[in-house]
Design a protein around this motif. Structure first.
Motif, PDB file in Angstrom:
ATOM      1  N   LYS A  84     -31.624   3.880 -58.087  1.00  0.00           N
ATOM      2  CA  LYS A  84     -31.520   5.217 -58.663  1.00  0.00           C
ATOM      3  C   LYS A  84     -30.908   5.200 -60.057  1.00  0.00           C
ATOM      4  O   LYS A  84     -30.067   6.019 -60.407  1.00  0.00           O
ATOM      5  CB  LYS A  84     -30.714   6.150 -57.751  1.00  0.00           C
ATOM      6  N   TYR A 167     -23.791  11.224 -60.294  1.00  0.00           N
ATOM      7  CA  TYR A 167     -25.204  11.578 -60.311  1.00  0.00           C
ATOM      8  C   TYR A 167     -26.034  10.568 -59.521  1.00  0.00           C
ATOM      9  O   TYR A 167     -27.034  10.928 -58.895  1.00  0.00           O
ATOM     10  CB  TYR A 167     -25.703  11.700 -61.751  1.00  0.00           C
ATOM     11  N   GLU A 170     -25.683  11.638 -55.909  1.00  0.00           N
ATOM     12  CA  GLU A 170     -26.534  12.792 -55.612  1.00  0.00           C
ATOM     13  C   GLU A 170     -27.977  12.364 -55.390  1.00  0.00           C
ATOM     14  O   GLU A 170     -28.633  12.789 -54.431  1.00  0.00           O
ATOM     15  CB  GLU A 170     -26.446  13.808 -56.763  1.00  0.00           C
ATOM     16  N   SER A 171     -28.471  11.502 -56.262  1.00  0.00           N
ATOM     17  CA  SER A 171     -29.852  11.031 -56.161  1.00  0.00           C
ATOM     18  C   SER A 171     -30.065  10.196 -54.898  1.00  0.00           C
ATOM     19  O   SER A 171     -31.034  10.388 -54.163  1.00  0.00           O
ATOM     20  CB  SER A 171     -30.203  10.212 -57.409  1.00  0.00           C
ATOM     21  N   TYR A 175     -32.559  11.040 -51.773  1.00  0.00           N
ATOM     22  CA  TYR A 175     -33.710  10.153 -51.653  1.00  0.00           C
ATOM     23  C   TYR A 175     -33.688   9.380 -50.334  1.00  0.00           C
ATOM     24  O   TYR A 175     -34.707   9.253 -49.645  1.00  0.00           O
ATOM     25  CB  TYR A 175     -33.751   9.189 -52.839  1.00  0.00           C
ATOM     26  N   ARG A 280     -37.788  12.465 -60.162  1.00  0.00           N
ATOM     27  CA  ARG A 280     -37.904  13.514 -59.138  1.00  0.00           C
ATOM     28  C   ARG A 280     -38.257  14.867 -59.761  1.00  0.00           C
ATOM     29  O   ARG A 280     -37.937  15.136 -60.920  1.00  0.00           O
ATOM     30  CB  ARG A 280     -36.574  13.674 -58.384  1.00  0.00           C
ATOM     31  N   VAL A 285     -33.443  18.328 -57.389  1.00  0.00           N
ATOM     32  CA  VAL A 285     -32.202  17.752 -57.915  1.00  0.00           C
ATOM     33  C   VAL A 285     -31.068  18.767 -57.766  1.00  0.00           C
ATOM     34  O   VAL A 285     -31.149  19.883 -58.278  1.00  0.00           O
ATOM     35  CB  VAL A 285     -32.352  17.362 -59.398  1.00  0.00           C
TER      36      VAL A 285
END
Length: 422
Positions: A84, A167, A170-171, A175, A280, A285
């Motif tokens: 990511k 971040y 979060e991804s 995912y 994405r 997001v």
């Protein structure tokens, strides 16, 4: 009753079979046992895997230094592909360079990763033989320096890329969430927010795929991601990464990173042109509030320390390169990328998976979702740019196949997902 019972029994059998098959494929895909490594005498590794190119003349426009002296392009590269972090975009750059110069890739045998999350072993490499040497190794792995080192010539350049851990978390959370059972029990509309309220309530370091939930970067580099963030071992491991890698790039300064990579490897501008791959949809997001950002950073504190350390080293490299020179070269890279966008991409932007016209341009999607964007090639592209455009837009799985990687496990799992409409 008998007539109604037959389709019911068939349906039950189908559900049971599908469940068993899916469970088996998940285990096979995530924890497939690498081939047995037989102990044999090592043959000394030669200095270069590409002697036919080692004497190639240097391009006159290579940026070996600010004063403009020419340098020899470096052909031997280890790219530690972190999760990511836009690493698929960098992978495409390496694939194109390696294919252009007929370099030898160390590809995984059966999958598109080196049996992650297991530690990397040489025996996982397709066509591996003791003593064999490769030019480029760049697929996902859990890093094992000693094993990787023995596959590459002594002059190999080690590079990697990091991302702000909040971040990245979060991804990764969104995912990989469908394959992390620890997240399935989280209730509420915003699972990320709920998890960060009390991570210890949901997290178990021994849970299946739990490594995706905390300090994923540190884990990818081969270290214990659940250790005490204040342990002196953390700083020791970070310094070890610094000693081993010639360049640690940052996603947040992607263009500057590619300029430094181009300079380090003495490549040409065309070699580092790119389109953003595996992005994405914006609607998927999560917008991190300042509070959530702080919570995600605190939860991934080891990764935060890692990122802060290499953020500092990154800007020292930029200073050494020259701020004005960097600004000029970034502007040139962006101009050329914009030019290639107008030449190659239909509509000039990425589109939803449902709008991609060629199956060969479909990116790999997370389980149960179609959130990764892709591209459509323009119908009319000049002969001069046709090949480059297609290569720059080809997704990772398809490009690996084109380069000769054996991906039978990945492809089998893809067929199972298609059959189950996942």
């Amino acid at each position: 009753m008998l007539w109604h019972g037959k389709p019911w029994r068939s349906m039950c059998k189908g559900l049971v079979l599908g469940t068993l098959l899916t469970s088996f494929m998940l285990l096979l895909y995530s924890y497939a046992v690498p081939p047995l490594q037989v102990s044999v005498t090592e043959i000394p590794v030669p200095f270069s895997c590409s002697s036919h190119l080692s004497q190639a003349p240097s391009p006159s426009n290579s940026s070996g230094s600010a004063s403009g002296w020419s340098c020899r392009p470096k052909l031997n590269v280890m790219f530690m592909k972190t999760h990511k972090t836009a690493s698929s975009t960098i992978l495409n750059i390496l694939f194109r360079f390696g294919e252009k110069h007929r370099l030898k890739f160390a590809f995984p045998n059966g999958r598109n990763d080196f049996y992650y999350p297991s530690f990397f072993e040489r025996s996982q490499v397709q066509h591996y033989r003791p003593g064999v040497c490769f030019n480029i190794i760049c697929n996902h792995m859990r890093f094992h320096y000693e094993e990787v080192r023995k596959l590459l010539p002594p002059d190999a350049t080690f590079v990697t890329v990091l991302r702000d851990p909040a971040y990245l978390f979060e991804s990764s959370f969104h995912y990989f969430g469908p394959v992390i059972p620890l997240t399935w029990k989280i209730t509420g509309e915003d699972k990320l927010d709920e998890f960060l309220r009390d991570p210890q309530h949901y997290y178990d370091p021994n849970g299946f795929n739990a490594h995706y939930l905390q300090n994923l970067l540190f884990f990818d580099f081969g270290y214990d991601s659940s250790m005490d963030a204040n342990s002196p071992l953390v700083e020791e491991h970070i310094r070890e990464i610094d000693r081993r890698f010639h360049l640690v790039m940052l996603l947040e300064y992607f263009d500057e990173s590619l300029v430094l990579l181009k300079d380090l490897l003495c490549w040409q501008l065309e070699d580092v042109l790119y389109f953003k791959l595996n992005a994405r949809k914006g609607s998927t997001v999560s917008r991190l509030t300042p509070e959530l950002y702080e919570q995600a950073t605190a939860w991934n504190l080891i990764d935060a320390k890692l990122y802060r350390y290499f953020n500092a080293t990154f800007w020292r490299k930029v200073e050494a390169y020259g701020r004005e020179r960097m600004a000029r070269d970034v502007a040139e890279l962006q101009r050329e990328n914009k030019k290639m966008t107008s030449i190659c991409i239909d509509g000039g932007h990425a589109v939803d998976a449902s709008a991609i016209q060629e199956s060969s341009m479909q990116p790999w999607q997370p389980l149960g979702e179609k959130t990764i964007l892709g591209y459509n090639l323009k119908k009319k592209i000049s002969k001069k740019h046709q090949k480059l455009c297609r290569k720059m837009l080809t997704p990772e799985i398809q490009y690996l196949t084109d380069l000769g990687a054996n991906l039978w496990i990945t492809k089998l799992w893809s067929h199972v997902r298609d059959f189950l409409k996942w």
